[in-house]
Design an enzyme around this catalytic site. Structure first.
Site, mmCIF file in Angstrom:
data_model
loop_
_atom_site.group_PDB
_atom_site.id
_atom_site.type_symbol
_atom_site.label_atom_id
_atom_site.label_comp_id
_atom_site.label_asym_id
_atom_site.label_seq_id
_atom_site.Cartn_x
_atom_site.Cartn_y
_atom_site.Cartn_z
ATOM 1 N N GLU A 71 51.165 25.235 46.875
ATOM 2 C CA GLU A 71 51.531 24.301 45.817
ATOM 3 C C GLU A 71 52.705 24.805 44.980
ATOM 4 O OE1 GLU A 71 48.493 22.793 43.109
ATOM 5 O OE2 GLU A 71 50.017 21.385 42.421
ATOM 6 N N ASP A 89 46.316 26.526 47.680
ATOM 7 C CA ASP A 89 46.445 26.118 46.283
ATOM 8 C C ASP A 89 45.804 27.235 45.450
ATOM 9 O OD1 ASP A 89 46.600 24.961 43.844
ATOM 10 O OD2 ASP A 89 45.782 23.023 44.452
ATOM 11 N N ASP A 92 43.228 25.037 42.071
ATOM 12 C CA ASP A 92 43.059 23.597 42.235
ATOM 13 C C ASP A 92 42.201 23.137 41.057
ATOM 14 O OD1 ASP A 92 43.415 21.135 43.700
ATOM 15 O OD2 ASP A 92 41.247 21.206 43.915
ATOM 16 N N THR A 94 44.048 22.710 37.796
ATOM 17 C CA THR A 94 44.741 23.470 36.739
ATOM 18 C C THR A 94 44.386 22.937 35.349
ATOM 19 O OG1 THR A 94 46.520 23.958 38.272
ATOM 20 C CG2 THR A 94 47.032 24.230 35.955
ATOM 21 N N ASP A 217 45.492 20.262 48.462
ATOM 22 C CA ASP A 217 44.274 19.850 47.748
ATOM 23 C C ASP A 217 43.094 19.686 48.720
ATOM 24 O OD1 ASP A 217 45.659 19.616 45.279
ATOM 25 O OD2 ASP A 217 46.205 17.543 45.702
HETATM 26 P P1 2AM Z 1 45.883 20.617 40.947
HETATM 27 O O1 2AM Z 1 45.025 20.901 39.780
HETATM 28 O O2 2AM Z 1 46.042 21.744 41.882
HETATM 29 O O3 2AM Z 1 47.207 20.011 40.550
HETATM 30 C C1 2AM Z 1 42.449 16.339 40.106
HETATM 31 O O4 2AM Z 1 41.785 15.146 40.154
HETATM 32 C C2 2AM Z 1 42.847 16.740 41.505
HETATM 33 O O5 2AM Z 1 44.104 16.124 41.842
HETATM 34 C C3 2AM Z 1 43.078 18.216 41.619
HETATM 35 O O6 2AM Z 1 42.739 18.615 42.910
HETATM 36 C C4 2AM Z 1 44.557 18.345 41.306
HETATM 37 O O7 2AM Z 1 45.132 19.506 41.845
HETATM 38 C C5 2AM Z 1 45.091 17.140 42.039
HETATM 39 N N1 2AM Z 1 46.394 16.711 41.529
HETATM 40 C C6 2AM Z 1 46.953 16.966 40.343
HETATM 41 N N2 2AM Z 1 48.154 16.384 40.229
HETATM 42 C C7 2AM Z 1 48.355 15.738 41.407
HETATM 43 C C8 2AM Z 1 49.416 14.925 41.929
HETATM 44 N N3 2AM Z 1 50.493 14.643 41.225
HETATM 45 N N4 2AM Z 1 49.269 14.435 43.187
HETATM 46 C C9 2AM Z 1 48.166 14.699 43.908
HETATM 47 N N5 2AM Z 1 47.123 15.462 43.469
HETATM 48 C C10 2AM Z 1 47.233 15.967 42.231
HETATM 49 CA CA CA Z 2 47.152 23.781 41.937
#
Ligand code: 2AM
Ligand code: CA
Length: 276
Positions: A71, A89, A92, A94, A217
């Site tokens: 990521e 990731d 996951d 954050t 993800d």
């Molecule tokens: P992340 O925290 O690694 O960004 C939250 O509902 C989930 O969606 C988490 O797995 C999060 O991952 C992911 N997510 C966050 N922003 C995203 C984005 N812009 N597109 C796709 N997934 C996203």
């Molecule tokens: Ca992440």
């Protein structure tokens, strides 16, 4: 692939997930910087970057010719140029890491020529290690995971994510929130796709449906759910890609067909809405 190589990949993935999780926990106790990626709801912290760097360096020390799709990595090439690709990731969930200090995970998957070999999802705040190796089953902290309970759709507890892609939002609201939430026993939204998929494998949730997720993800969660005996496809029933965005449907096999039929979502519906 030789059995000894598969074991080495699994051991390294487990080692990386544990040390990444420990590093996140340690850094969480100190102040860290939080930046916006694309908006105030799309966060990245200095910890995400440091943990990913640590994992990438560890992998490349052992396997210098492997590819990495992470990521936080600025990956310029085509991930398909590598026979073996690690999809990672570092954190996951954050937003949960920043706000809750629980409900986040490390997700590490290994794909060889597009086939999922190893999936590891580690929740450091609860010290729960979910993992699977192709053909060798899925585990939670060495306890085997097997989806043997016959769950009916109306008895199912499902989970979803927020709808990142603006254009996918309409499908998400119409189909997942309005239509599906009324059909099943309950809907949840935990905020870490990798953890939610691991929970499907463990039977804590019966299914997970989401639009527009990134490959990191779902890369590991998919292998864990499949090895636990669950079904994992896109929301239209196609095989999941390993190296690009996709919708995801991961669930107990007992109601997979009924769920597909109930949503009745076609590739055209997705394309018309610019959704994945
Ligand atoms: P992340 O925290 O690694 O960004 C939250 O509902 C989930 O969606 C988490 O797995 C999060 O991952 C992911 N997510 C966050 N922003 C995203 C984005 N812009 N597109 C796709 N997934 C996203
Ligand atoms: Ca992440």
């Amino acid at each position: 692939m030789q059995a000894s190589t598969l074991t080495a990949l699994k051991e390294l993935a487990l080692h990386c997930a544990r040390s990444a999780g420990e590093l996140s926990l340690a850094r969480m106790k100190q102040p860290f910087t939080v930046e916006y990626k694309t908006s105030a709801s799309d966060l990245v912290t200095a910890v995400d970057k440091e943990v990913e760097k640590h994992v990438v360096e560890t992998i490349l020390r052992h396997f210098p010719d492997h590819g990495i799709l992470g990521e936080e990595s600025t990956f310029a090439g085509d991930p398909r140029q590598f026979d073996t690709l690690w999809v990672i990731d570092p954190i996951d969930g954050t937003t949960n890491f920043v706000h809750q200090q629980i409900n986040f995970s490390v997700s590490i998957a290994v794909y060889h020529k597009g086939e999922g070999l190893v999936g590891v999802v580690y929740d450091p705040s609860r010290d729960e290690m979910f993992y699977a190796t192709k053909g060798e089953g899925a585990y939670l902290n060495d306890q085997p995971l097997r989806l043997e309970r016959q769950v009916k759709l109306e008895e199912a507890l499902l989970c979803t994510s927020v709808f990142w892609n603006k254009r996918a939002e309409q499908i998400g609201i119409d189909l997942i929130v309005k239509k599906l939430a009324g059909k099943v026993r309950g809907m949840r939204l935990l905020g870490s796709a990798a953890l939610e998929m691991a929970y499907v494998a463990a039977g804590r949730l019966d299914g997970y449906v989401s639009l527009s997720l990134n490959a990191w993800d779902f890369g590991a969660g998919r292998i864990i759910v499949e090895e636990a005996g669950g079904r994992v496809t896109t929301m239209t029933g196609s095989p999941l890609p390993f190296d690009r965005k996709s919708s995801v449907m991961a669930c107990n096999p007992a109601f997979y067909e009924e769920l597909q039929h109930y949503l009745n979502l076609t590739e055209n519906d997705m394309a018309d809405n610019g959704a994945t």
